[in-house]
Design an enzyme around this catalytic site. Structure first.
Site: not given
Ligand SMILES: [Zn+2]
Lengths: 438, 641
Positions: A105, A181-182, A260
């Protein structure tokens, strides 16, 4: 057909017959009147019964073939092409920072074909889109990978680690890795182990809002990441992401303790049961934690970049039996990290399957699905049975970190017994000796 | 020549865009209710930056806003906003109810509904949307509206989300409330009509009435906003945003037409002088102006600011020239400075008045190498603001020969407008990829099409017939926020409907003119007063005094107000006693005038009752008493003691 991207079936036939391409201005006669607009790509998920036009006002509208009487090309158009703006000239006297792009992203923009956000902007684009970066450090952007973070593999961790290792030899003051970010937490853990003893800061940076949006968090995260890489007093692997929903404070997390914890918020990342390494607020580092490795320590460092992906993470749940574990063993899994309940428990059925897995030469490790706190296999019978069977409890190590560490341990030892021994050692702050009431 | 005549003569055209909030239960892209929050306990801070379009270009309006370096603080309350408004969660799908209402509007306006709705992102980075864009989708193309028996074309019907509410602003930051962000709006863009201010207002009124006739749009101040695209012959289209009150609309149109004609007059004067272009030179001038008599400039310099002088060739004498009342090029340039956070400008046409000396001017002209026909424009303030403003000021000065620059302006409370930013380019629309396209099924369209609302004219007729209201009063009620309230109360209460109507629409206006705060006379207060009249707790004559007292916050209920003011209704015994007493005093008058004494006696009783008695009741009692009295007098031939 390349110049009718996304169109298929009936819509494709109608458009090809008219000789239309994406970007052409079409005059479409419908049952109720004529609509003029530029043909734009159809999202791949869309049906084959609509044509999408961009009106002069900029709006897109979908017209059904059922109401469309005719389509004619009024003017041939140019295909939209992305023109990156000029990069600012590097200033002298600033620290050199290597910025490695991996996709995700933070480096993505809208894919007008699929309608989804996909990786496309290079790290070089980021530098030119965020000219402020050139005031913080001399950025040298480089694209190593261009993948979504869910496609990240242990082999990517290896090449990333080796690239950072070279970067240390090339004399960079720090390295920034832009990453989706995952799986950013997994990669942070992987680099923490592979780059143990790295003498400079290595900062992973992500974004929860893609960089093609005016409100993207990429900008502030990247500025903070570059600034930490250039001049923080500590070394090691860190993650720089928003501390809260505001743009002014960025949390610097330790690479082995970060998770996360939210699907969409900017402050999705948390340091679990440890204080933040630091907070970057309005251009300055604040509240730097005690005990971080100092910048410059670890001369003669070489990365240990090998990973063996034959490890699995298994979350125990009611109704689970041993079949998954047996299948894993058949599939070649050498190390099993279990997320047990509570202090580290699984059912009797699963216990016996784990025993069999270990007997057959695999190694098994216990973490807790509680998310926070120590595992302890001495308190209850089930735990003691698991311990007797050879399951190694991993204290308060995060389950994802444990999985990554197991791959790293397998990749850097001769056998599973050595790997198990390495797992029990604290390598990069992944286990903490003390926890506090809060 | 008045602006109005000028407008007609200059071929002025006005395109109206009306934005009307919808009365759906939820916001357009999340499950939040639509509510205004008085308290906003939480906040966060963000910065927005321009992003590139598909073609790699940047929107000039976005670049302008970013250059201001503003940070935005968003205030919120969980009762009215959630993570979606905070741009912390992806938008949910288009709200079905809002889409239905907007489709109903499209059908009502005979617009052609698209087969597939695509939500777009319209880049707006003035901070009014946390995302940096407004989500918007075209539902209908074409159509028409009937105004005074003639058709006005509809260009498009659009469904979009409202922006956050600006609650405060200073040089470096803006504060917004998130309660309004995401409220569904329907935007109706009309074809340009002739720029006659009154006609434009009547078009807006007709459209507003049509929208309200659906019964599914929000009412009250701020729920409807008009934007205008105004152009005159030889000029360019100027967008004037945010006209909130209809009565202001003709003023705004008249001002804008006159402003544009004035600027064209300046341009032709410039051309007569032989200037096809304006050449500008810039010099730093804090040295020359260190001890200037201009308070504004000295003040800025004393605070450590900087001063710059721009010389603009050919504009000497034209900066202060007023071709139309209030229209001056100098004012336009000053607005650009103000839009950049500066106090304004000082230009050479007003140097003597502003305290810039002749020797200072001479020195500035020498430094700028400016000839005598050049205008000097001084701008002073914090260095970053000045540096940002100067290129824009130069651009504005250079635009003088072309007359009217295309720009976005904001309407003011007084019916004028001021410069906001350059007009956005075409590079501001992106597809909203978080929301899949929505197919508009024919059955759905047929279903909303069956909900044909009552036309305004028909409703007026029905009010006249059913409630016996005058034409004027019926129209007033229908144009007010209280049409539904009126019908409910007219049916529920025994009161005359015209009394209910005038209490709802006339009384609040009258009291507002007296200075009673409008916020104090809400729907609930009006209803409580009417119920009290209905129950006979207060006389209808006491209603204004009771409302005034409640509106000013002096009493909390009609009973309390009546008690404080001594306006509780008299019981029938006291009223009879009062009438007797007045008759007694007025016996001579009755002897003299007979039935002709009724009016003065009635006046006397009402004055004595001071609002504690109902006029109709007094009249009935007094008539009876008068008849008895006269019969008595005839019979006895004696005077009463
Ligand atoms: Zn919400």
């Amino acid at each position: 057909m390349e110049d009718l991207a996304g169109y298929k079936g009936r819509a494709l036939r109608v458009l090809s017959r008219a000789g239309a391409s994406i970007g052409d201005v079409l005059e479409s006669r419908t049952e109720w009147g004529t609509v003029e607009g530029t043909l734009v790509p159809r999202y791949e998920g869309g049906d084959d019964r609509h044509v999408v036009l961009k009106l002069k006002s900029g709006y897109n509208v979908g017209l059904s073939l059922a109401t469309l009487k005719s389509v004619a090309v009024k003017a041939k158009g140019e295909k939209p092409a992305f023109l990156p703006p000029r990069q600012p000239r590097p200033r002298s006297g600033l620290q050199r920072v290597l910025v490695i792009g991996t996709g995700g992203t933070i480096a993505s923009r809208v894919d007008y074909r699929t309608g989804a956000v996909g990786p496309a902007i290079s790290a070089a684009d980021l530098n030119s889109l965020i000219p402020e970066l050139s005031d913080v450090a001399r950025i040298e952007p480089e694209i190593l990978l261009n993948i979504l973070s869910e496609n990240m593999e242990p082999s990517h961790w290896s090449s990333l680690s080796r690239r950072v290792g070279r970067g240390v030899r090339e004399g960079y003051s720090g390295v920034v890795v832009t990453h989706g970010t995952d799986t950013l937490g997994y990669t942070a853990a992987a680099l923490s182990f592979a780059l143990r003893g790295v003498p400079i800061p290595v900062v992973l940076v992500g974004a929860q809002r893609s960089s093609d949006r005016p409100s993207s968090d990429a900008t502030q995260n990247l500025i903070a990441g570059v600034s930490v890489a250039a001049s923080a007093p500590f070394s090691g692997v860190y993650v720089a992401m928003h501390l809260c929903e505001s743009d002014d404070s960025i949390a610097i997390h330790r690479g082995t303790r970060v998770r996360k914890n939210h699907t969409s918020r900017r402050d999705a990342f948390v340091s679990v049961d440890v204080p933040l390494a630091a907070v970057w607020r309005k251009g300055r580092l604040e509240s730097v934690a005690d005990g971080l490795p100092k910048r410059g320590e670890g001369v003669g460092f070489t990365p240990k970049a090998r990973f063996d992906g034959r490890a699995a993470l298994l979350k125990f749940h009611p109704s689970m039996d041993g079949s998954l574990i047996r299948a894993a063993q058949k599939g070649g899994v050498r190390a099993l990290v279990i997320e047990g309940t509570g202090l580290g428990h699984v059912s009797a059925k699963v216990t016996s399957a784990v025993c069999a897995f270990v007997k057959a030469g695999g190694v098994a490790f216990m973490t807790s699905q509680c998310g926070r706190g120590m595992v302890d296999l001495n308190v209850y019978d089930t735990g003691r049975q698991l311990a007797k069977a050879g399951v190694t409890p991993l204290k308060d190590m995060l389950a994802e970190t444990a999985l990554v560490k197991a791959m790293w341990a397998l990749g850097n030892t001769k056998n599973t017994r050595e790997a198990a021994a390495l797992m029990a050692q604290n390598i990069a702050g992944e286990m903490t000796p003390r926890r506090f009431p809060r | 020549m008045t602006a109005l005549e000028g407008g007609k003569r200059a071929g002025a055209l006005v395109g109206l865009e009306i934005h009307q909030q919808l009365a759906s239960a939820h916001k357009l892209f999340c499950a939040c209710p639509i509510a205004k929050s008085e308290e906003l306990p939480f906040s966060f801070e963000r910065r927005l930056r321009p992003s590139q379009s598909e073609t790699g270009g940047m929107d000039p309006a976005a670049v302008f806003e970013f250059a201001k370096g503003m940070s935005n603080t968003y205030l919120w309350n969980p009762e009215s906003s959630c993570l979606v408004e905070a741009d912390e969660e992806p938008p949910h799908g288009l709200d079905d109810e809002a889409l239905d209402i907007a489709l109903q509007v499209a059908v009502m306006l005979h617009s052609n509904v698209v087969d597939e709705v695509h939500v777009m992102r319209k880049i707006v980075i003035d901070g009014s949307n946390t995302t940096g864009f407004q989500r918007t989708a075209v539902l209908g193309l074409g159509g028409h509206l009937e105004v005074e028996g003639k058709r006005v074309g509809v260009q498009s019907v659009t469904l979009e989300e409202d922006a956050a509410r600006l609650v405060g602003e200073d040089r470096s930051s803006r504060r917004f409330a998130l309660d309004r962000q995401g409220v569904p709006l329907v935007e109706v863009a009309l074809d340009p009509v002739k720029g006659d201010p009154e006609y434009v207002a009547s078009v807006a009124l007709s459209l507003g009435r049509a929208l309200r006739s659906t019964g599914r749009v929000a009412r009250g101040l701020g729920t409807i906003r008009q934007d205008l695209n105004v152009s005159v012959m030889g000029g360019r289209v100027v967008e004037v945003k945010g006209v909130q009150k209809l009565p202001l609309l003709p003023k705004v149109v008249a001002y804008e037409v006159s402003r544009q004609l004035g600027l064209i007059a300046v341009a032709s004067r410039l051309s007569e002088r032989g200037f096809a272009a304006v050449e500008c030179t810039v010099v730093d001038s804090q040295g020359v102006l260190a001890s200037t008599g201009s308070r504004a400039i000295r003040g800025a310099l004393e605070k450590g600011g900087k001063a710059v002088c721009i010389a603009a060739g050919g504009l000497g004498g034209l900066m202060g020239w007023e071709p139309h009342p209030g229209v001056r090029l100098g004012r336009e340039v000053a607005e650009v400075a103000r839009a950049n956070g500066l106090g304004g400008i000082v230009h050479s046409d007003e140097f003597p008045k502003q305290g810039v000396s002749q020797s200072e001017e001479a020195e500035l002209r020498r430094l700028c190498k400016a000839s005598a026909d050049a205008a000097l424009v001084l701008v002073a303030g914090p260095a970053d603001s000045v540096d940002r403003a100067v290129p824009q000021l130069i651009a504005r000065l250079k635009a003088a020969p072309s007359g009217v620059p295309a720009e976005t302006r904001g309407a003011t409370e007084s019916g004028e407008s001021r410069y906001m930013r350059p007009r956005p380019g075409a590079q501001r629309m992106y597809p909203e990829t978080d929301i899949p396209e929505v197919k508009v099924e024919r059955e759905r369209l047929a279903a909303v099409g069956r909900l044909v609302p009552e036309r305004w004219e028909d409703a007026v007729e029905r009010y006249r017939r059913t409630y016996r209201l005058s034409l004027d009063l019926a129209a007033k009620v229908l144009d007010s926020d209280y049409a539904e309230t009126f019908e409910r109360l007219a049916r529920k209460l025994k009161l005359e409907p015209s009394l209910v109507a005038s209490t709802l629409v006339d009384l609040p206006q009258r009291l507002a003119r007296e200075g009673v705060p409008e916020s104090g006379i809400g729907e609930l207060t009006l209803e409580r007063v009417l119920v009290a009249v209905d129950k006979g707790e207060i006389a209808k004559e006491a209603a204004p005094d009771v409302l005034r007292s409640m509106g000013r916050g002096e009493s909390r209920s009609p009973g309390e107000a009546a008690g404080k003011l001594g306006l509780r209704s008299m019981d029938s015994a006291s009223l009879a006693r009062l009438i007797d007493a007045v008759m007694l005093k007025g016996a001579a008058l009755v002897d003299q005038k007979g039935e002709g004494a009724f009016s003065p006696l009635m006046g006397e009783v009402m004055a004595e009752a001071r609002g504690r008695a109902d006029g109709a009741e007094v009249s009935r009692l007094l008539k009876g008493r008068l008849a008895d009295f006269m019969a008595e007098r005839k019979g006895s031939g004696r005077s009463v003691r």
